[in-house]
Scaffold this motif. Structure first.
Motif, PDB file in Angstrom:
ATOM      1  N   VAL A 173      28.837  34.531  43.051  1.00 26.72           N
ATOM      2  CA  VAL A 173      30.292  34.710  42.965  1.00 26.72           C
ATOM      3  C   VAL A 173      31.003  33.805  43.985  1.00 26.72           C
ATOM      4  O   VAL A 173      32.001  33.144  43.661  1.00 26.72           O
ATOM      5  CB  VAL A 173      30.684  36.192  43.159  1.00 26.72           C
ATOM      6  N   ASP A 174      30.467  33.733  45.211  1.00 23.48           N
ATOM      7  CA  ASP A 174      31.061  32.845  46.221  1.00 23.48           C
ATOM      8  C   ASP A 174      31.020  31.383  45.777  1.00 23.48           C
ATOM      9  O   ASP A 174      32.001  30.641  45.941  1.00 23.48           O
ATOM     10  CB  ASP A 174      30.322  32.986  47.564  1.00 23.48           C
ATOM     11  N   ALA A 175      29.880  30.972  45.224  1.00 26.08           N
ATOM     12  CA  ALA A 175      29.732  29.575  44.792  1.00 26.08           C
ATOM     13  C   ALA A 175      30.732  29.236  43.688  1.00 26.08           C
ATOM     14  O   ALA A 175      31.337  28.157  43.688  1.00 26.08           O
ATOM     15  CB  ALA A 175      28.306  29.320  44.318  1.00 26.08           C
TER      16      ALA A 175
ATOM     17  N   ARG B 123      41.984  34.768  51.832  1.00 29.91           N
ATOM     18  CA  ARG B 123      42.304  35.788  50.837  1.00 29.91           C
ATOM     19  C   ARG B 123      41.288  35.719  49.693  1.00 29.91           C
ATOM     20  O   ARG B 123      40.818  36.752  49.209  1.00 29.91           O
ATOM     21  CB  ARG B 123      43.718  35.576  50.286  1.00 29.91           C
ATOM     22  N   ARG B 124      40.912  34.501  49.276  1.00 29.95           N
ATOM     23  CA  ARG B 124      39.931  34.344  48.188  1.00 29.95           C
ATOM     24  C   ARG B 124      38.613  35.063  48.535  1.00 29.95           C
ATOM     25  O   ARG B 124      38.047  35.758  47.709  1.00 29.95           O
ATOM     26  CB  ARG B 124      39.673  32.861  47.907  1.00 29.95           C
TER      27      ARG B 124
ATOM     28  N   LEU C 208      37.064  38.057  46.326  1.00 18.04           N
ATOM     29  CA  LEU C 208      35.741  37.867  45.702  1.00 18.04           C
ATOM     30  C   LEU C 208      34.725  38.889  46.215  1.00 18.04           C
ATOM     31  O   LEU C 208      33.834  39.310  45.474  1.00 18.04           O
ATOM     32  CB  LEU C 208      35.245  36.433  45.928  1.00 18.04           C
ATOM     33  N   ALA C 209      34.860  39.287  47.491  1.00 19.41           N
ATOM     34  CA  ALA C 209      33.950  40.308  48.030  1.00 19.41           C
ATOM     35  C   ALA C 209      34.145  41.623  47.269  1.00 19.41           C
ATOM     36  O   ALA C 209      33.181  42.306  46.906  1.00 19.41           O
ATOM     37  CB  ALA C 209      34.201  40.508  49.527  1.00 19.41           C
TER      38      ALA C 209
ATOM     39  N   ALA D 168      32.127  45.305  42.446  1.00 21.62           N
ATOM     40  CA  ALA D 168      32.274  45.827  41.080  1.00 21.62           C
ATOM     41  C   ALA D 168      31.252  45.199  40.137  1.00 21.62           C
ATOM     42  O   ALA D 168      30.630  45.890  39.327  1.00 21.62           O
ATOM     43  CB  ALA D 168      33.701  45.562  40.578  1.00 21.62           C
ATOM     44  N   LEU D 169      31.055  43.894  40.253  1.00 23.62           N
ATOM     45  CA  LEU D 169      30.129  43.190  39.367  1.00 23.62           C
ATOM     46  C   LEU D 169      28.682  43.623  39.627  1.00 23.62           C
ATOM     47  O   LEU D 169      27.906  43.847  38.685  1.00 23.62           O
ATOM     48  CB  LEU D 169      30.278  41.674  39.561  1.00 23.62           C
TER      49      LEU D 169
END
Lengths: 202, 202
Positions: free
Chosen positions: A96-98, A182-183, A187-188, A193-194
């Motif tokens: 997700v971070d990438a 903020r991103r 994303l965290a 959730a994912l």
């Protein structure tokens, strides 16, 4: 002419093409669609205008080919890195971070210029539509592989798509200002959730 | 001149301004930033070019004011509708769908043209930055109220932000093609995750 002469010429031609395509993405991201012409890109790439127009007869050809080429390069690079991904729960966070970083970068800024120009330019739109579909398909397929997600489970396909749509929305929020902090927080939260979604199905 | 004369003139002036601003949003969404000038908008609004330039000396003034004005109108309309939202678990689904539709529409397409033009136009960027911050703040505050979300709980602020970032990403995917069906599926999946997040904290 023999092979020995033809081969290097083809290599040179391919190298010229690659330089033009990379310069076209830089140009789009920096000066936008209006200021991005074949001449400007040729100069930036250190290629004559004639040679540039030999490779790309129109502006639309050059810039759609550029987004396709740099996307393919990126996808190839990321796919090669898949075996190095961490196993277990860290994997989802890492992926997700990438994805978030990818859509915060230059290639997305360039593609955004092209998509938005295509919204009010029918000639460009015709060339961007198949490109958008292809780029979307490749990003989706790579994300499924990277997450090790099984799309036969209900909701998994949509959760993967949501990850990419969220990253695109965050990319947009990063266009005019540095939205990195903020991103990362958003994303965290999405990773939690994912991960829950993928774990209940594992 | 007495009040009786001045008042209608102010009303007329306000009405002219409103017509120009509404026409400016339509114009941006349809023909993009490059084709959007004060003259084109004046003609579309049925206002003389001189009158348009009296209200908005520069192109940047007109289009940033237009996004601000139409956003304020929309926010006011949606805030007035808050008491009519369904209670219980349906509320989250309803709000997420409404946000998805908002970013799939004309106002987002117009704002996108302005944001993307600002990325490579420093003069425009200076005017768009405070507008982007304001529009983002208003959308966030309205979403918090609509969801009845308590941001003092960990992760709730980020989940609300993710909802808006996701909707913006989906808006982008709706720019060149009608993405309605896929958007509904993605938002349905997101609603499940968001409802779970808000429910554990209720």
């Amino acid at each position: 002419m023999g092979e020995a002469v033809r081969e290097p010429r083809q290599d040179r031609s391919r190298a010229t093409r690659g330089r033009l395509l990379a310069a076209a993405v830089d140009c789009l991201a920096e000066v936008g669609w209006t200021g991005s012409t074949v001449s400007v890109v040729a100069e930036r790439a250190g290629v004559s205008r004639g040679a540039a127009q030999h490779h790309f007869p129109t502006r639309e050809d050059l810039f759609t080919a550029a987004i396709a080429y740099v996307t393919d390069e990126r996808v190839e690079f990321l796919r090669a890195a898949l075996p190095t991904l961490p196993p277990g729960p860290d994997r989802t966070r890492f992926v997700v971070d990438a994805i978030g970083e990818m859509y915060a970068g230059k290639l997305f800024k360039a593609a955004l210029q092209l998509w938005v120009a295509a919204a009010s330019d029918e000639q460009l739109r015709v060339q961007v539509l198949p490109l958008e579909a292809r780029v979307g398909r490749e990003a989706h397929q790579l994300t499924v592989e990277a997450l090790g997600a099984d799309e036969s489970h209900p909701g998994v396909r949509e959760a993967v798509q949501a990850t990419l749509d969220l990253a695109r929305g965050l990319g947009l929020a990063n266009l005019l200002t540095d939205d990195t902090k903020r991103r990362h927080r958003v994303l965290a939260e999405w990773t939690t959730a994912l991960s829950a979604k993928l774990a209940t199905l594992a």
